[in-house]
Design an enzyme around this catalytic site. Structure first.
Site, PDB file in Angstrom:
ATOM      1  N   PRO A   2       0.824  -1.205   0.000  1.00 15.31           N
ATOM      2  CA  PRO A   2       0.000   0.000   0.000  1.00 15.31           C
ATOM      3  C   PRO A   2       0.859   1.257   0.000  1.00 15.31           C
ATOM      4  CG  PRO A   2      -0.705  -1.539   1.699  1.00 15.31           C
ATOM      5  CD  PRO A   2       0.642  -1.964   1.236  1.00 15.31           C
ATOM      6  N   GLU A   3       0.663   2.080  -1.010  1.00 15.69           N
ATOM      7  CA  GLU A   3       1.298   3.381  -1.076  1.00 15.69           C
ATOM      8  C   GLU A   3       0.191   4.415  -0.888  1.00 15.69           C
ATOM      9  OE1 GLU A   3       3.920   3.614  -4.519  1.00 15.69           O
ATOM     10  OE2 GLU A   3       4.059   1.447  -4.598  1.00 15.69           O
ATOM     11  N   HIS A  94      -4.410 -14.953   9.252  1.00  9.35           N
ATOM     12  CA  HIS A  94      -3.610 -13.733   9.226  1.00  9.35           C
ATOM     13  C   HIS A  94      -4.286 -12.554   9.908  1.00  9.35           C
ATOM     14  CE1 HIS A  94      -1.122 -16.139   6.704  1.00  9.35           C
ATOM     15  NE2 HIS A  94      -2.055 -16.247   5.780  1.00  9.35           N
ATOM     16  N   ARG A 113       2.402 -10.960   6.009  1.00  9.14           N
ATOM     17  CA  ARG A 113       3.829 -10.906   6.357  1.00  9.14           C
ATOM     18  C   ARG A 113       4.109 -10.288   7.717  1.00  9.14           C
ATOM     19  NH1 ARG A 113       7.159  -9.111   1.108  1.00  9.14           N
ATOM     20  NH2 ARG A 113       8.880  -9.570   2.497  1.00  9.14           N
TER      21      ARG A 113
END
Length: 289
Positions: A2-3, A94, A113
């Site tokens: 995500p930017e 997750h 992650r």
DNA sequence: CTATAAACCTGCTGGC
DNA sequence: TGCCAGCAGGTTTATA
């Protein structure tokens, strides 16, 4: 992943729903997802507070709470902030943090992650104080940008990725903006002409704004707060287009590694120096300067 | 100041 | 088909 555009997309989804919601319970399943304070205090100080608004600074999500407190979230590579009405959607291996509101609405943080982080602080500047200018704000001007690049010998790409210079660009949009401005990613920042700086300034704003309009780029992981993918991946000019024809000149797009990041550019449109456009050869990245 | 590498994590991909 | 090294959009920290 995500930017700025992806974070903005998530923020818009949250700000449409969360204001007025009161936190009833918090479940922390992966303690290291909480950056500060220690998880027990994080939970204790979050419960009972009401969401006032949701905003963004760079790639950070800022949730303003009442009584005064701020919940900040950084999604890093694979983080997601998802709204849902039922607990049965929480099964994901997750899912690391679940915030339950008094209305029954649920907000969950999931992250394959586990790089993403949540912060609960009195003043957001404790976390985002060192961030640079917002590229979509009126503070990001050509003179400001020009001054920021002056006397910087670093390559332009890693400099644009530096969040203390400009807040919100990541690997995808830097490659896209440099292609749009026809600037080689390894060019020294202080070697850019004033017209190139003007082009780059405009390209950064165009690339980011276009991606916001398309609700972000979903190459693999990105989802908005309603679990929907974005559509900007269909508008990328160079990122993940290695070997495919440049949309301007047809030359195959090249991928190299610059500052440890996969870097995509057109060797014809983005020569490594003003004089060498005819010498740029595909497959080689002139990383050394 | 600038550059590089490693660390934090897991899942997917490509090559053998 | 199966295994495994290598790689992934971010940031921080250590080292030179």
């Amino acid at each position: 992943m995500p930017e700025l555009p992806e974070v903005e997309t998530v923020v818009r989804g949250l700000d449409a729903v969360l204001p007025g919601e009161r936190v009833a319970r918090v479940d922390v399943r992966w303690q290291r997802s909480i950056a500060t304070p220690p998880p027990a205090r994080f939970v204790g100080e979050l419960v009972g507070r009401e969401v006032a608004s949701v905003g963004r600074r760079g790639k950070f999500i800022l949730v303003q709470l009442m009584p005064a407190k701020w919940l900040l979230v950084h999604l890093r590579m694979t983080g997601r902030l998802l709204l849902s009405a039922s607990v049965d959607e929480m099964d994901s291996a997750h899912t690391h943090v679940i915030i339950g509101f008094a209305s029954g609405l649920l907000l969950r943080f999931e992250d394959v992650r586990k790089f993403g982080r949540l912060y609960l602080v009195d003043d957001p500047l404790q976390v985002v104080g060192d961030l640079g200018v917002e590229p979509l704000s009126s503070e990001f001007t050509v003179p400001q940008f020009s001054a920021a690049l002056a006397h910087r010998r670093r390559s332009i790409k890693p400099l644009l990725l530096d969040q203390s210079l400009l807040a919100g660009l990541g690997n995808i949009y830097v490659d896209e903006a440099l292609w749009e401005a026809r600037i080689h990613p390894a060019r020294a920042a202080d070697s850019l002409s004033s017209s190139e700086i003007t082009e780059l300034h405009s390209a950064i704003r165009d690339v980011l704004w276009r991606a916001v309009e398309r609700c972000g780029t979903t190459l693999r992981d990105f989802r908005d707060a309603a679990n929907r993918p974005g559509s900007n991946q269909f508008s990328l000019a160079v990122y993940h287009r290695t070997g495919e024809p440049c949309l301007r000149c047809g030359t195959p797009i090249v991928r190299c590694v610059l500052a440890q990041r996969g870097t995509h550019y057109c060797p014809h449109c983005q020569p490594s120096s003003a004089e060498s456009s005819t010498l740029a050869v595909g497959g080689v990245c002139t990383g050394s300067l």
